[in-house]
Design an enzyme around this catalytic site. Structure first.
Site, PDB file in Angstrom:
ATOM      1  N   TYR A 177       0.850  -1.182   0.000  1.00 35.77           N
ATOM      2  CA  TYR A 177       0.000   0.000   0.000  1.00 35.77           C
ATOM      3  C   TYR A 177       0.887   1.233   0.000  1.00 35.77           C
ATOM      4  CZ  TYR A 177      -3.738  -3.226   1.015  1.00 35.77           C
ATOM      5  OH  TYR A 177      -4.614  -4.249   0.931  1.00 35.77           O
ATOM      6  N   GLU A 192      29.075   2.193   6.332  1.00 33.92           N
ATOM      7  CA  GLU A 192      28.812   1.814   7.736  1.00 33.92           C
ATOM      8  C   GLU A 192      28.899   2.996   8.701  1.00 33.92           C
ATOM      9  OE1 GLU A 192      31.707  -1.308   8.011  1.00 33.92           O
ATOM     10  OE2 GLU A 192      30.163  -2.861   7.924  1.00 33.92           O
TER      11      GLU A 192
END
Ligand SMILES: [Zn+2]
Ligand SMILES: [Zn+2]
Length: 401
Positions: free
Chosen positions: A299, A375
């Site tokens: 959705y 990272e």
């Protein structure tokens, strides 16, 4: 932006966790090892864990107010059927499976956020529900909802983060309104009458009908719906026929429909209704027995305006996030986070944390065999989760006075 000492001192652990998940990726619905690690980590923090949707893990941290509000924080844990091509020490050890969407980082960020919040639970004026969801890529959030993730305690606001390589490292995607697409997969079946290509008048050809449908669908995007409302209809598969001189009896084709606005479920203006109308009338014109079937994939994901205002006014200044570190971002990708937010009438926000860095080669597309994340951006996610919780509880307490 500012990252607090309490988050910085867990940075090594955060990266180690992410690398461990990266090295041992598990496909959606089969996150057995991952969920065991998550479960143990949360239990070691003193939290009671609950399993949902088989491999999903949920734990609630109760703050110091019996009637405090409850925030849901969500991470997804699944990997993809991709053979990793990165040459890194933590390269996937599971052939053909790879964390190519950053969900390894999501899991690590939420675990470390849980650790930071647990250490400060006495200061917390509300509850935090940590949700580790399986199988996001196929949309398993509704199974978590089915299993009660939004109840006991009931959720007042939901937040999710996605590490995102199309956005530059150190930039956060924050936007109210639609951020990710409503998406449907569709399948069209056309049945005509088979025969010899030398005498088409004796047959009914599904191929020319298919060509017409494909062309006409483009008019939905370019002639029926305003270009200011992004609509994307693509075909990915067409199958028919066995030989160059045989008119096939049957043709099947599949594709996807995505749009970034409220489609008006039962209105004739809904893109699916328009596509149904085209299939019906083109088939009629071609004397073809045809049908189109839709399957919802995701959705639309809509960020709550008030929640985004709150993030901009209460969280952004606290983290000293500058103008240059924010980008209004939306895309046509699908994401099942809406199950925790707008689709179930819960105010929520889904933010993107940029991890794209050309030098570090972390700007490759999601789902590609060379996808990787910067990272250094993981700690931003932890800091965001932490600040969202404290700021939200402070704000809600103020509003109740
Ligand atoms: Zn993905
Ligand atoms: Zn993803």
């Amino acid at each position: 932006m500012k990252i607090s000492e309490e988050v910085l001192c867990l940075n090594d652990e955060l990266i180690a966790l992410r690398r461990d998940f990266h090295q041992h990726p598990e496909i959606g619905g089969k996150e057995f090892r991952t969920s065991q690690i998550v479960e143990k980590y949360l239990q070691d923090l003193g939290l009671e864990t609950q399993r949902m949707a088989d491999t999903g893990i949920v734990a609630t941290l109760y703050g110091n107010r019996p009637n405090g509000k409850t925030i849901l924080l969500r991470a997804d844990m699944d990997a993809l059927f991709v053979e990793e091509e990165n040459e890194v020490p933590y390269k996937s050890v599971n052939p053909g499976v790879m964390h190519a969407c950053g969900h390894d980082g999501h899991t690590a960020m939420l675990l470390v956020a849980a650790k930071v919040l647990c250490a400060r639970k006495d200061e917390m004026k509300g509850n935090v529900k940590f949700v580790f969801q399986p199988n996001e890529e196929v949309g398993a959030a509704h199974l978590m909802v089915r299993d009660g993730v939004l109840q006991n305690p009931s959720v007042d606001a939901s937040f999710g983060l996605h590490l995102w390589s199309p956005i530059k490292s150190g930039v956060i995607g924050i936007k109210s309104g639609s951020v990710m697409a409503e998406m449907y997969n569709f399948k069209i079946t056309l049945v005509g009458k088979d025969g010899h290509t030398s005498a088409p008048e004796a047959s009914i050809d599904p191929i020319i009908c298919a060509a017409n449908i494909i062309q006409s669908f483009q008019t939905v995007q370019t002639r029926e719906i305003s270009s200011l409302k992004p609509t994307n209809i693509m075909f990915g598969k067409i199958q028919a026929g066995t030989s160059s001189n045989i008119i096939p009896q049957k043709l099947e084709m599949e594709g996807s429909l995505r749009y970034l606005y409220d489609g008006g479920e039962n209105s004739e203006e809904n893109p699916r209704k328009r596509m149904e109308r085209i299939v019906k009338s083109v088939c009629e014109a071609h004397r073809i027995d045809g049908k189109i079937e839709f399957e919802v994939s995701n959705y639309i994901l809509i960020n709550d305006e008030k929640i985004i205002d709150f993030i901009n006014s209460d969280v952004v200044p606290k983290m000293e996030i500058t103008h240059n570190e924010i980008q209004a971002y939306q895309c046509l990708g699908g994401e099942d986070f809406s199950e925790y937010s707008n689709h179930n009438n819960i105010p929520g926000a889904f933010l993107f944390i940029g991890v794209g860095n050309e030098e570090k080669k972390t700007d490759r597309p999601h789902h590609s065999s060379t996808f990787n994340i910067d990272e250094d951006c993981l700690k931003i996610g932890v800091e965001l989760f932490k600040n969202i919780c404290f700021a939200y509880f402070d704000k809600m307490e103020g509003e109740e006075c």
